[in-house]
Write a protein that holds these residues in place. Structure first.
Motif, mmCIF file in Angstrom:
data_model
loop_
_atom_site.group_PDB
_atom_site.id
_atom_site.type_symbol
_atom_site.label_atom_id
_atom_site.label_comp_id
_atom_site.label_asym_id
_atom_site.label_seq_id
_atom_site.Cartn_x
_atom_site.Cartn_y
_atom_site.Cartn_z
ATOM 1 N N SER A 99 -23.436 -22.161 -11.547
ATOM 2 C CA SER A 99 -22.983 -22.323 -10.166
ATOM 3 C C SER A 99 -23.220 -23.727 -9.635
ATOM 4 O O SER A 99 -22.574 -24.157 -8.673
ATOM 5 C CB SER A 99 -23.677 -21.292 -9.268
ATOM 6 N N ASP A 100 -24.157 -24.449 -10.255
ATOM 7 C CA ASP A 100 -24.417 -25.824 -9.824
ATOM 8 C C ASP A 100 -23.578 -26.842 -10.604
ATOM 9 O O ASP A 100 -23.829 -28.037 -10.535
ATOM 10 C CB ASP A 100 -25.911 -26.158 -9.921
ATOM 11 N N GLY A 101 -22.594 -26.368 -11.358
ATOM 12 C CA GLY A 101 -21.670 -27.271 -12.032
ATOM 13 C C GLY A 101 -21.780 -27.252 -13.545
ATOM 14 O O GLY A 101 -22.471 -26.421 -14.137
ATOM 15 N N LYS A 102 -21.072 -28.196 -14.162
ATOM 16 C CA LYS A 102 -21.099 -28.317 -15.623
ATOM 17 C C LYS A 102 -22.389 -28.989 -16.053
ATOM 18 O O LYS A 102 -22.814 -29.977 -15.463
ATOM 19 C CB LYS A 102 -19.897 -29.134 -16.110
ATOM 20 N N LEU A 103 -23.008 -28.447 -17.097
ATOM 21 C CA LEU A 103 -24.208 -29.057 -17.666
ATOM 22 C C LEU A 103 -23.777 -29.892 -18.869
ATOM 23 O O LEU A 103 -23.451 -29.368 -19.929
ATOM 24 C CB LEU A 103 -25.209 -27.975 -18.082
ATOM 25 N N SER A 104 -23.764 -31.203 -18.684
ATOM 26 C CA SER A 104 -23.188 -32.108 -19.680
ATOM 27 C C SER A 104 -23.837 -31.981 -21.045
ATOM 28 O O SER A 104 -23.158 -32.045 -22.081
ATOM 29 C CB SER A 104 -23.283 -33.555 -19.191
ATOM 30 N N VAL A 105 -25.146 -31.777 -21.088
ATOM 31 C CA VAL A 105 -25.830 -31.719 -22.376
ATOM 32 C C VAL A 105 -25.328 -30.543 -23.209
ATOM 33 O O VAL A 105 -25.182 -30.654 -24.433
ATOM 34 C CB VAL A 105 -27.367 -31.638 -22.177
ATOM 35 N N GLY A 143 -18.972 -19.994 -18.770
ATOM 36 C CA GLY A 143 -20.085 -19.942 -17.828
ATOM 37 C C GLY A 143 -19.842 -18.889 -16.773
ATOM 38 O O GLY A 143 -18.716 -18.416 -16.578
ATOM 39 N N GLY A 144 -20.910 -18.507 -16.102
ATOM 40 C CA GLY A 144 -20.831 -17.519 -15.045
ATOM 41 C C GLY A 144 -22.067 -17.574 -14.182
ATOM 42 O O GLY A 144 -23.008 -18.331 -14.451
ATOM 43 N N SER A 145 -22.095 -16.756 -13.151
ATOM 44 C CA SER A 145 -23.191 -16.807 -12.182
ATOM 45 C C SER A 145 -24.453 -16.121 -12.678
ATOM 46 O O SER A 145 -25.539 -16.387 -12.177
ATOM 47 C CB SER A 145 -22.749 -16.141 -10.874
ATOM 48 N N ASP A 146 -24.335 -15.205 -13.661
ATOM 49 C CA ASP A 146 -25.457 -14.351 -14.076
ATOM 50 C C ASP A 146 -25.980 -13.576 -12.862
ATOM 51 O O ASP A 146 -27.176 -13.405 -12.673
ATOM 52 C CB ASP A 146 -26.570 -15.182 -14.713
ATOM 53 N N TYR A 147 -25.041 -13.111 -12.061
ATOM 54 C CA TYR A 147 -25.376 -12.443 -10.794
ATOM 55 C C TYR A 147 -26.021 -11.078 -11.044
ATOM 56 O O TYR A 147 -25.539 -10.281 -11.837
ATOM 57 C CB TYR A 147 -24.101 -12.272 -9.970
ATOM 58 N N HIS A 148 -27.141 -10.824 -10.357
ATOM 59 C CA HIS A 148 -27.834 -9.541 -10.432
ATOM 60 C C HIS A 148 -27.857 -8.812 -9.086
ATOM 61 O O HIS A 148 -28.136 -7.618 -9.033
ATOM 62 C CB HIS A 148 -29.288 -9.728 -10.901
ATOM 63 N N GLY A 149 -27.595 -9.533 -8.014
ATOM 64 C CA GLY A 149 -27.581 -8.913 -6.689
ATOM 65 C C GLY A 149 -28.954 -8.721 -6.088
ATOM 66 O O GLY A 149 -29.135 -7.903 -5.179
ATOM 67 N N ARG A 150 -29.928 -9.499 -6.555
ATOM 68 C CA ARG A 150 -31.291 -9.332 -6.026
ATOM 69 C C ARG A 150 -31.452 -9.960 -4.650
ATOM 70 O O ARG A 150 -32.425 -9.689 -3.950
ATOM 71 C CB ARG A 150 -32.311 -9.924 -7.007
ATOM 72 N N GLU A 162 -15.226 -14.721 -13.138
ATOM 73 C CA GLU A 162 -16.658 -14.427 -13.244
ATOM 74 C C GLU A 162 -16.898 -13.852 -14.642
ATOM 75 O O GLU A 162 -16.455 -12.748 -14.959
ATOM 76 C CB GLU A 162 -17.085 -13.423 -12.174
ATOM 77 N N PHE A 163 -17.586 -14.610 -15.485
ATOM 78 C CA PHE A 163 -17.775 -14.227 -16.883
ATOM 79 C C PHE A 163 -19.164 -13.676 -17.198
ATOM 80 O O PHE A 163 -19.450 -13.392 -18.363
ATOM 81 C CB PHE A 163 -17.508 -15.438 -17.795
ATOM 82 N N HIS A 164 -20.047 -13.543 -16.191
ATOM 83 C CA HIS A 164 -21.423 -13.135 -16.511
ATOM 84 C C HIS A 164 -22.061 -12.516 -15.267
ATOM 85 O O HIS A 164 -22.432 -13.221 -14.329
ATOM 86 C CB HIS A 164 -22.215 -14.361 -16.971
ATOM 87 N N CYS A 165 -22.197 -11.177 -15.251
ATOM 88 C CA CYS A 165 -22.825 -10.507 -14.122
ATOM 89 C C CYS A 165 -23.345 -9.130 -14.542
ATOM 90 O O CYS A 165 -22.965 -8.609 -15.593
ATOM 91 C CB CYS A 165 -21.858 -10.380 -12.942
ATOM 92 N N VAL A 220 -21.841 -13.876 -6.946
ATOM 93 C CA VAL A 220 -20.807 -13.540 -7.920
ATOM 94 C C VAL A 220 -19.573 -14.388 -7.641
ATOM 95 O O VAL A 220 -19.175 -14.585 -6.490
ATOM 96 C CB VAL A 220 -20.481 -12.025 -7.863
ATOM 97 N N GLY A 221 -18.980 -14.933 -8.681
ATOM 98 C CA GLY A 221 -17.799 -15.768 -8.526
ATOM 99 C C GLY A 221 -18.059 -17.178 -8.075
ATOM 100 O O GLY A 221 -17.121 -17.912 -7.748
ATOM 101 N N SER A 222 -19.324 -17.612 -8.055
ATOM 102 C CA SER A 222 -19.657 -18.941 -7.534
ATOM 103 C C SER A 222 -19.610 -20.044 -8.582
ATOM 104 O O SER A 222 -19.763 -21.218 -8.249
ATOM 105 C CB SER A 222 -21.058 -18.919 -6.899
#
Length: 435
Positions: free
Chosen positions: A300-306, A320-327, A66-69, A335-337
């Motif tokens: 979390s929805d996969g690789k963005l090719s562009v 990449g990471g989930s950018d999880y905030h826990g809202r 998880e690289f972004h939370c 987190v970790g998705s």
């Protein structure tokens, strides 16, 4: 067995995909770094022969990164310790699967602050999670030419277990941004009041928490509490979006300046959520010139090719990471998705580890010049052990630092000539302290 039955059996699951030789090597290298403190533990993977007789790993655990939370130290809803617990228990809840899906490495990247790292480190000790000290820095990108257009850009910075090479300089850098966030939040509240959407400043600061610089999410929560919107997303789509009717900037540094500063302090810089930018190609090109290391290309929805292709064009790392905030809610990724391929993580570590190694060396050399308790605290505050005044004054600084290094550097890295010289100096200081 007929063809129809074979097809049905294959459709139900069939044989698991085995790793390629390249993936096997990457998995081994990444796993070694993740579990530096632990024994190699042969029970976490098994070797099988593929159809061509080539031996490959069939891991019993998946290395989840998880690289972004975010936490309550900025605009998240969970404390650092609760975030770490969620990262661990998310995998525990998936034990019915054949692979363990617990997060093994978590980079805490709160907005413009690293204040949550020590608490996250302490919690991570209980669950065997490795914490990468990180921060998401608010910046402004200034277009060249007559237009003079501005665009907010967020840069993720990742540091070693000893933190930045100059903690005081980074804290001042981030502190100035946080001061600007207070002014920015007040301006947003003022604009909302003029739009006949009154909210109280006291409500915003209460939601943000003591000492936390308020962000747009805190203001959105105040708007929801006041009944001005139906949900948090509505606050952004109607009023708080970039250059929206209630939008305001703070005192953010330029994106190029920030990237150079991250490099100077021993960090790795990654452009956050490039899909939110108006002209990502031009921005990435300029930031690459300033020293940007990579961009986010996985969600979390996969690789963005562009954005993966954009990274390839400029020879940049992908992350990449989930950018999880826990809202909460179905629209937020857990987190970790985000599934970041092990080959991508290996490429990140190939760039990051030499940078972190050099940064740790600089930090230790500075400590040798000034072996004060405050400098030692600066080294171990991001480490995986708690310290006390007693431990700091007992001549055990060398032991504490070695524990820190064992969690971050391989045996080969610790035994190079530079670190051997540093080790001798530390032992000499420890011996002098006992005399």
């Amino acid at each position: 067995m007929g063809d129809g039955e074979k097809k049905k059996k294959k459709k139900r699951g069939g044989a698991k995909r085995k790793m390629t030789v390249e993936q096997t090597a990457a998995y081994g290298a990444v796993r070694e770094w993740v579990f530096l403190e632990q024994s190699s533990g042969g029970g976490n993977s098994m070797i099988v022969d593929d159809d061509f007789g080539v031996q490959c790993y069939q891991p019993k655990e998946k290395l989840v990164f998880e690289f972004h939370c975010h936490t309550t130290c900025s605009d998240g809803f969970l404390s650092p310790s609760k975030l770490v617990e969620r990262a661990h228990h998310r995998g525990v809840l998936s034990l019915s699967l054949s692979l363990s899906l617990c997060v093994k490495v978590l980079a805490l990247t709160d907005h413009d602050t690293m204040s949550g790292i020590p608490e996250a480190m302490e919690a991570a000790r209980r669950f065997g999670i490795k914490i990468i000290p990180g921060v998401e820095i608010s910046t402004i990108f200034y277009s060249r030419g007559d237009s003079g257009a501005q665009e907010p850009v967020h840069i993720l910075a990742y540091y070693s277990s000893c933190g930045p090479t100059n903690s005081a300089a980074l804290e001042k850098f981030l502190g100035d941004i946080r001061d600007g966030r207070f002014l920015r939040a007040k301006n947003i509240v003022s604009k909302l009041n003029k739009l006949k959407l009154p909210i109280r400043w006291e409500t915003v600061t209460k939601i943000a928490g003591k000492g936390v610089a308020p962000g747009r999410l805190h203001i959105a929560r105040a708007m929801l509490e006041a009944g001005h919107i139906e949900n948090l997303k509505q606050a952004f789509t109607r009023y708080l979006y970039d250059n929206g009717p209630a939008y305001s900037t703070g005192s953010e540094p330029s994106a190029e300046e920030t990237i150079r500063f991250i490099r100077e302090t021993g960090g790795v810089s990654i452009l956050a959520h490039p899909w939110a930018l108006k002209n990502p190609s031009a921005i990435v090109r300029r930031l690459k010139e300033a020293g940007l290391h990579g961009i986010e290309a996985y969600r979390s929805d996969g690789k963005l090719s562009v954005y993966s292709d954009l990274a390839d064009v400029h020879d940049l790392l992908k992350l990449g990471g989930s950018d999880y905030h826990g809202r909460g809610g179905q629209q937020e990724s857990d987190v970790g998705s985000t599934s970041v391929p092990v080959l991508v993580v290996q490429e990140f570590l190939k760039v990051a580890r030499p940078i972190w190694c050099n940064a740790i060396q600089d930090i230790l050399e500075n400590y040798i010049k000034d072996p004060s308790d405050s400098n030692l605290q600066g080294i171990v505050k991001f480490g995986r052990m708690a310290t006390s005044k007693t431990s700091l004054s007992s001549g055990s600084a060398s032991d504490l630092i070695n524990q820190c290094l064992a969690a971050w550097l391989s045996k080969e890295e610790r035994e190079n000539s530079e670190f051997e010289a540093i080790k001798l100096e530390l032992e000499a200081h420890a011996e002098a302290g006992r005399c």
